[in-house]
Design a protein around this motif. Structure first.
Motif, PDB file in Angstrom:
ATOM      1  N   GLY A  47     -95.414 -26.451 -40.615  1.00 40.57           N
ATOM      2  CA  GLY A  47     -96.002 -26.615 -39.602  1.00 40.57           C
ATOM      3  C   GLY A  47     -94.914 -27.364 -38.283  1.00 40.57           C
ATOM      4  N   HIS A  48     -94.388 -27.934 -38.636  1.00 40.88           N
ATOM      5  CA  HIS A  48     -93.325 -28.772 -37.454  1.00 40.88           C
ATOM      6  C   HIS A  48     -92.077 -27.791 -37.444  1.00 40.88           C
ATOM      7  N   SER A  49     -91.746 -27.352 -38.581  1.00 39.11           N
ATOM      8  CA  SER A  49     -90.641 -25.485 -38.662  1.00 39.11           C
ATOM      9  C   SER A  49     -91.668 -24.267 -37.843  1.00 39.11           C
ATOM     10  N   ILE A  50     -92.227 -24.100 -38.169  1.00 40.12           N
ATOM     11  CA  ILE A  50     -92.673 -23.506 -37.079  1.00 40.12           C
ATOM     12  C   ILE A  50     -93.188 -23.229 -35.750  1.00 40.12           C
ATOM     13  N   ALA A  51     -93.201 -24.393 -35.350  1.00 41.50           N
ATOM     14  CA  ALA A  51     -93.359 -24.980 -34.031  1.00 41.50           C
ATOM     15  C   ALA A  51     -92.244 -25.196 -33.311  1.00 41.50           C
ATOM     16  N   ALA A  52     -90.994 -25.493 -34.161  1.00 42.85           N
ATOM     17  CA  ALA A  52     -90.157 -25.883 -34.365  1.00 42.85           C
ATOM     18  C   ALA A  52     -89.369 -24.210 -33.168  1.00 42.85           C
ATOM     19  N   ALA A  53     -89.473 -23.499 -34.022  1.00 38.00           N
ATOM     20  CA  ALA A  53     -89.423 -21.786 -33.923  1.00 38.00           C
ATOM     21  C   ALA A  53     -89.468 -21.046 -32.708  1.00 38.00           C
ATOM     22  N   LEU A  54     -90.591 -21.487 -32.658  1.00 34.21           N
ATOM     23  CA  LEU A  54     -91.949 -20.890 -31.219  1.00 34.21           C
ATOM     24  C   LEU A  54     -91.970 -21.519 -30.859  1.00 34.21           C
TER      25      LEU A  54
END
Length: 322
Positions: free
Chosen positions: A14-21
């Motif tokens: 989730g943190h990885s996806i949030a960072a990408a968004l």
């Protein structure tokens, strides 16, 4: 611009996806059980909206999903409670459809395949799970893809291998990284000399962010492979090379996992999945690369460097002369 909601956002994926968004300037919603945990992790990002939910309640799902176009599902359960996976997916689908969510991306695993009949494994490999966890994950996928077939929602699954990276405490490699930085003995699950595969967690987010905006991604299952086949022993050797000292290892095979499992429910549940350590399952993600283009894969040496750099160093107590 449509809003993306990350259900189960508190985990490392989730943190990885949030960072990408966030890097794309895209607003997103993080959904989880604990408001305090979500705010601690995401409060500094003005693009993040924090929402809590009860995953066992379709009404709560509906409230958490209101105004959302795409839902990314990463909801975890205790390793000894995999029977919850299909039921939570059923309730999430009910609430998401009621809220008008158009797309759902499930972050999945290789468990539904069972033993690899050939390597590398493509998305058309038979799903014949011989373990309870594999059957529960398959049932979860089946519910989602049936909802797509019925026209209730547009759905896809992104399957990942084992993962590692900075701050990833659930990784098979975490104990070795702790020992590499702070000394002591590294507890690992063996055997260590069989080909395996790991995806670097920070590489996942950008791929999911691209899938969100790829209409052709929905309606089928995709693989995101790691940076290639490697053994755990090779990764330990890389940690030793980077730190300059030899690691002391304590390796648990299937028999030892059974013994430890008498006292530890997590280890007990690892016994049936030990086949993934003894019988290689290496993923082929060429279809995904044809869909979205080249994918950044962090080399293992660089991934290990970042993983070690994120390990807190133990404080050394020194006697000071007075």
């Amino acid at each position: 611009m449509s809003k993306v909601a990350l259900f189960g956002a508190a985990g490392v994926i989730g943190h990885s996806i949030a960072a990408a968004l966030g890097a794309k300037g895209r607003p997103y919603r993080v959904v989880g059980r604990s408001e305090s945990s979500l705010r601690k992790a995401f409060a500094t990002d003005p693009l993040a909206e924090v929402v809590t939910w009860n995953p066992e309640s379709p009404a709560s799902v509906r409230t958490a999903a209101e105004g959302v176009d795409t839902l990314v599902y990463m909801v975890g359960v205790n390793y000894w409670q995999f029977e919850l996976h299909p039921e939570l997916m059923r309730k999430t689908l009910e609430g998401a459809v009621a809220a008008g969510v158009k797309h759902l991306i499930l972050i999945g695993t290789v468990y539904p395949y069972g033993r690899a009949q050939s390597n590398p494994v493509r998305e058309d490999h038979p799903r014949e799970p011989h373990t309870f966890k594999g059957r529960m994950r398959k049932a979860q996928e089946d519910l989602l893809m049936q909802a797509h077939a019925d026209g209730r929602i547009r759905a896809t699954v992104l399957r990942l291998p084992d993962f590692y990276g900075p701050g990833v405490e659930a990784s098979l490699l975490h104990r070795a990284a702790l020992a590499a930085v702070n000394g002591g003995t590294a507890d690992m699950v063996g055997p260590l000399n069989r080909p395996h595969e790991f995806v670097f967690v920070p590489d996942v987010g950008p791929v999911v962010a691209r899938l969100v905006d790829t209409p052709a991604a929905f309606g089928r299952i995709w693989h995101l492979a790691g940076a290639g086949a490697i053994t755990q022993r090779e990764l330990v050797a890389e940690m030793e090379r980077q730190t300059g000292h030899k690691l002391q290892l304590r390796v648990a095979g299937k028999t030892m996992l059974r013994l430890i499992g008498l006292f530890n429910p997590f280890m007990r549940e690892m016994v049936e999945m030990n086949y993934l350590m003894t019988e290689p399952l290496i993923m082929d993600d060429s279809a995904l690369q044809q869909l979205i283009g080249p994918i950044r894969k962090t080399p293992y040496a660089e991934g290990v460097r970042q993983m070690l750099a994120a390990i807190p160093r133990a404080r050394t107590l020194c006697a000071t002369a007075v």
